[in-house]
Design a protein around this motif. Structure first.
Motif, PDB file in Angstrom:
ATOM      1  N   THR A 112      40.097  36.056  46.335  1.00  0.00           N
ATOM      2  CA  THR A 112      41.494  36.430  46.552  1.00  0.00           C
ATOM      3  C   THR A 112      41.548  37.702  47.389  1.00  0.00           C
ATOM      4  OG1 THR A 112      41.949  35.574  44.350  1.00  0.00           O
ATOM      5  CG2 THR A 112      43.678  36.886  45.378  1.00  0.00           C
TER       6      THR A 112
ATOM      7  N   ASN B 115      31.702  39.465  47.665  1.00  0.00           N
ATOM      8  CA  ASN B 115      31.740  39.192  46.232  1.00  0.00           C
ATOM      9  C   ASN B 115      32.945  38.327  45.898  1.00  0.00           C
ATOM     10  OD1 ASN B 115      29.513  40.278  45.105  1.00  0.00           O
ATOM     11  ND2 ASN B 115      30.529  42.059  44.223  1.00  0.00           N
ATOM     12  N   PRO B 116      32.763  37.273  45.151  1.00  0.00           N
ATOM     13  CA  PRO B 116      33.924  36.465  44.785  1.00  0.00           C
ATOM     14  C   PRO B 116      34.786  37.184  43.758  1.00  0.00           C
ATOM     15  CG  PRO B 116      31.974  35.636  43.691  1.00  0.00           C
ATOM     16  CD  PRO B 116      31.516  36.742  44.592  1.00  0.00           C
ATOM     17  N   THR B 117      36.059  36.877  43.772  1.00  0.00           N
ATOM     18  CA  THR B 117      36.950  37.452  42.764  1.00  0.00           C
ATOM     19  C   THR B 117      36.582  36.900  41.382  1.00  0.00           C
ATOM     20  OG1 THR B 117      38.652  37.474  44.455  1.00  0.00           O
ATOM     21  CG2 THR B 117      39.369  37.868  42.211  1.00  0.00           C
TER      22      THR B 117
END
Lengths: 298, 664
Positions: free
Chosen positions: A18, A64-66
């Motif tokens: 996001t 980095n993914p949420t």
């Protein structure tokens, strides 16, 4: 070759990314999951802005993914270190190359980094691609730069190759060369390949598995052989019980136009229900038709 | 790491060449020019009366140019190192090579620092070596000059690191701010400790501070490794620090610690700076700087006289004079700022002016008015004029037509001109000498004569009753000789008399030409050779008679009459004064609330926000160092730093802003 942990070479698990968007956070990826099995070629397809490059960045630990997790060679992507990157070849979108280095100089710089660097293969690649070793990026066309970047990437003999739109700027002969000769040879040697491209035709000949991203979500993730035989397009003229069609098990996409429904569905699961509608017609689909049907607005 | 270093050197090779060439040109020009400045070939110089020293303006310019250039080089290099990576999309390529992100960050930082050290340092070293070869330059090179020059390189490195950190971190987190402050801390440390006049604390303080800066740089590289591990793997949703907070915090924390850091040399110094001056009657005055506090007075026999406190004749030497145009304005300022440091700009052929301090009157040469004007040092009132027909207490009728006329007039005076005319004559000596030797041929001839005598250090000193004296100091002896007047040849007005040389060589055992020595000529005859700056331990004054025999040697005992930090502390509330002044002015009154703002355009601090903050911070710095003779020169690098701070922050913000959008 270093020991591989059991399981896929790389995988995304329920990854969501996001970003802030003027006070309204926007999902670039929404609970995306797919995996690349050893020795297979995975084609990640999608329209521009679907999230393909973002997914690759998450996979490589560049972002980095949420939420969710990503792995490569059994390790979390954010912890990928020198050893892992020695086994990964990555050609980013746009085929960037250091402007200060000639191809030969770049190869000399990369050689010590990769224990499995193959000089002969590099020379063969340049020869096949008709590239001069002393050429600098500024002297190359876009297609030639793509080929040079690819040569540098594949000559490291990676175990896992990630190509982000490698055919951008390539003519048809070069595409055939890349897909038909270079990548096929790598795959035959056991290299796993993650590929994003808009060249559906080449993917249909090469890929083992296909994933389709639409608006940041995976809407298809199947072996190519399964898709081509099992998915068909059904055209249902009006009037029909429209509300039911998208909810029929096995339906991948249902698009309502002015006077008909166009439905993409697995024939083994949905055909019996769909054939109940009056006037329905059934069409076989190739990968390109399938892709368009899956991602077209509607 | 090797991969990154090779890559950086290859990518930046052109930038390296440009920086190297620029630095080489600056060093070559200034080191050469400084030599000529020493023999009076240049018109501008800065007189620091409190130290009884004329500093060539070029020397200051050299330091400023080095500072600015080094900061520019650091800024440009930092941008060049980062911009292409983002512009060509190389970051993903670089970060997915098997080199480790820490190595990428540290390698880039190390490459940048190395490049700056080599490209900025090597030309300086080369020019230093050339200057050190005796007789290759007119310049008597001073090692002390290298200290601020080295500091400027470190300053450039700090600016580079600042850009580096800002550019590398898409999320301007606290780590970045910390790095910024660390970088500025080093800059300030260097500015406060090593950009001193080439006499004084700078040399002794410079190297420890330089070493400290090197250690900090190394620690920053290590810190970069850690920071870089986090690079671009932070959650994309995290919110960056607003740029104005970063700007405000870093500016504030840049400026205010600077005032504190500025006193570090004093804090670390075991004893106060002291200064010796020898009066024409032979008495020696040992003073501590600032506020004219007198510590000791010695008579001709070396016996200490009772301590004298408070206003005394020497106080005028630490008065604040800023001579601008016109002359009246200069005198007015002289009156307004009765205390502090004197910095007198001397444009010989412009409107104004040269000032020299005697024990009673102040003399100013006003070429614009073609008069020599005398002022009372206490009341600051005009006393009279010196004109062709004599000294007038009222407005004179006649004027000199040319400066040479004045010199001729003075030279033609009776055998023993009084003290006032001696002072004025010294002024004219400088003027005339500069004019007489202004051609390249004359300079070369003069330089050749100096070299033939094997002198390492050249100083001019005052006019004696017998002519113009030139003192040459070597490591072993002092040579003082008169320049003989040669009326037959206007073009060669003064010549050196070799026979005089033989009579006036004096041993200077116990002193070295590299010490800050001065020569005083005594009314009673003979010379006094003394060290102007004393910091540690007993120093000495050598008195010579007219035959060149050592008449007496006076040991000046070490003592610590006051702690200089106490002098400094009272200026620490000044930033608070500025804040109050700003608030009062902004919200309460239109009148300048404080005398500190005297002379400033009120509109300049009505603009609010950061602009105003920067203005009063700069003002704080100026005044902070305006009153501190030893540190007056630090205002240059501080202002430079301030400029680059603002500019750099803007550039970095723009860079990050664009980079952030691109990355999205």
């Amino acid at each position: 070759m270093p020991d591989n942990p059991p399981g896929p070479v790389a995988a995304l698990e329920q990854v969501t990314v996001t970003v802030p968007n003027k006070g309204h956070p926007k999902n670039i990826l929404t609970e995306v999951s797919f995996s690349i099995e050893p020795g297979t070629i995975y084609a990640l397809l999608g329209r521009n802005g679907a999230g393909k490059t973002t997914a690759i960045h998450v996979l490589l630990g560049l972002l980095n993914p949420t939420s969710g997790q990503s792995f490569a060679f059994g390790r979390a992507s954010s912890e990928l270190g020198r050893d892992a990157f020695r086994r990964i070849g990555y050609m980013p979108e746009g085929h960037p190359m250091d402007p200060a280095f000639s191809i030969r100089h770049a190869a000399r710089l990369h050689r010590p980094l990769y224990p499995s660097w193959d000089d002969a293969f590099f020379s063969d690649c340049l020869k096949s691609f008709s590239l001069r070793e002393d050429a600098r990026p500024a002297q190359l066309s876009r297609g030639e730069r793509a080929l040079a970047a690819l040569a540098l990437c594949v000559s490291a003999r990676p175990d896992f190759l990630i190509l982000d739109d490698p055919t951008l700027g390539l003519d048809q002969i070069a595409r055939n060369l890349v897909f038909g000769v270079v990548l096929r040879e790598l795959a035959d040697r056991g290299c796993s390949i993650l590929l994003t491209t808009h060249d559906i035709f080449s993917v249909a000949k090469l890929a083992d598995r296909v994933g389709v991203l639409r608006d940041g979500s995976v809407i298809l993730d199947e072996p190519l052989s399964d898709i081509l035989g099992a998915v068909r397009k059904y055209v249902i003229p009006f009037p029909a019980r429209a509300a039911d069609i998208p909810r029929i098990p096995g339906v991948l996409r249902a698009i309502q136009s002015e006077n008909e429904w166009r439905v993409v569905a697995y024939c083994d699961r949905a055909e019996r229900r769909l054939m109940e509608y009056p006037g329905v017609s059934v069409h076989k689909m190739n990968l390109e038709e399938l892709f368009i049907a899956m991602v077209e607005p509607g | 790491m090797t991969f990154v270093l090779k890559r950086e050197f290859q990518s930046l090779r052109r930038a390296m060449l440009v920086v190297f060439a620029g630095q080489f040109l600056i060093c070559a020009f200034f080191l050469d020019a400084l030599g000529f400045a020493r023999i009076g070939a240049f018109r501008f110089s800065v007189l620091i009366l409190s130290e009884n020293m004329i500093l060539p303006h070029l020397q200051l310019s050299f330091l400023v140019a080095l500072n600015v250039y080094a900061c520019c080089a650091g800024l440009v290099l930092g941008v060049l190192q980062i911009r292409p990576e983002t512009a060509h999309g190389m970051w993903p390529v670089l970060l997915t090579r098997p080199v480790g992100r820490g190595s990428v960050g540290a390698g880039k930082a190390a490459a940048g620092i190395l490049i700056l050290l080599v490209t900025l340092g090597a030309p300086l070293m080369v020019c230093t070596w050339v200057s050190l070869v005796r007789s290759s330059f007119a310049s008597p090179f001073s090692w002390i000059l290298l200290v601020p020059a080295t500091a400027s390189i470190v300053r450039g490195i700090c600016v580079y690191l600042l850009v580096f950190y800002y550019s590398f971190s898409p999320q301007r987190n606290s780590g970045v701010v910390l790095c910024t402050l660390l970088a500025f801390g080093i800059v300030l440390l260097m500015a406060g400790g090593t950009t001193q006049p080439p006499l004084g604390d700078g040399f002794k303080m410079g190297f420890p501070l330089f070493l400290a800066a090197v250690l900090l740089c190394v620690s920053m590289i290590l810190f970069a490794r850690r920071t870089f591990l986090q690079w671009s793997v932070s959650p994309p949703g995290s919110k960056p620090l607003p740029w104005w907070i970063t700007a405000f915090v870093s500016t504030a924390l840049t400026i205010f610690p600077g005032a504190v850091v500025g006193i570090l040399p004093d804090l670390l110094n075991p004893g106060p700076n002291r200064e010796i001056s020898v009066k024409s009657d032979g008495a020696a005055w040992l003073v501590s700087p600032g506020e004219g506090r007198l510590a000791r007075v010695f008579d001709l026999e070396g016996r200490p006289l009772p301590e004298v406190a408070g206003p005394w004749p020497y106080e005028a030497a630490s008065s604040t004079i800023r001579l601008d145009h016109p002359m009246e304005d200069a005198v007015e300022r002289f009156s307004l700022n009765a205390k502090g440091t004197t910095r007198l700009y001397v444009p010989y052929e412009e409107n104004v002016s040269y000032g020299h301090l005697t024990d009673d009157w102040n003399w100013f040469l006003d070429p614009g008015a073609n008069r020599i004007v005398a002022y009372d040092p206490v009341s600051r009132e005009r006393i009279g004029w010196l004109v062709p027909d004599g000294f007038h207490y009222e407005t004179p009728a006649g004027e000199f037509e040319e400066i040479d006329d004045q010199a001729d007039y003075l030279i033609a005076l009776p055998d023993r001109p009084n003290e006032r005319l001696l002072a004025a004559g010294r002024v004219l000596y400088h003027v005339t000498f500069a004019r007489t030797h202004s051609s390249a041929r004359k300079i070369a001839e003069f330089d050749g004569n100096i070299r033939r005598m094997g002198a390492g250090l050249l100083r001019f000193d005052r006019l004696s009753a017998r002519g113009f004296w030139v003192a040459l100091l070597t490591d072993s002896e002092l040579t003082a000789f008169p320049l003989q007047e040669n009326p037959a040849d206007d073009d060669e007005r003064f010549v050196m008399d070799p026979s005089a040389l033989r009579r006036t060589r004096f041993p200077i055992g116990g002193m070295s030409a590299s010490d800050p020595l001065s020569v005083g000529i005594l009314d009673a005859g003979g010379f006094a050779l003394f060290q102007r700056m004393i910091q540690h331990g007993p120093q000495q004054i050598l008195y010579f008679d007219n035959r060149g025999q050592l008449a007496r040697r006076v040991e000046v005992p070490y003592d610590a009459p006051s702690h200089p930090v106490l002098d400094d502390l009272k200026w620490l509330p000044f930033p608070a004064w500025c804040v109050i002044g700003f608030v009062v002015d902004r919200f309460i009154s239109n009148d300048p609330p404080s005398a500190f703002f005297e002379g400033m355009d009120p509109a300049s601090y009505r603009r609010g926000g950061i602009v105003c903050f920067i203005a009063f911070a700069a003002c704080a710095l100026l005044f902070r160092f305006y009153v501190r003779p030893m540190l007056i020169q630090t205002s240059f690098p501080y202002l430079t730093l301030l400029l680059f701070n603002v500019w750099g922050l803007w550039a970095m913000y723009a860079l990050n802003h664009r980079e952030g959008r691109g990355r999205r």
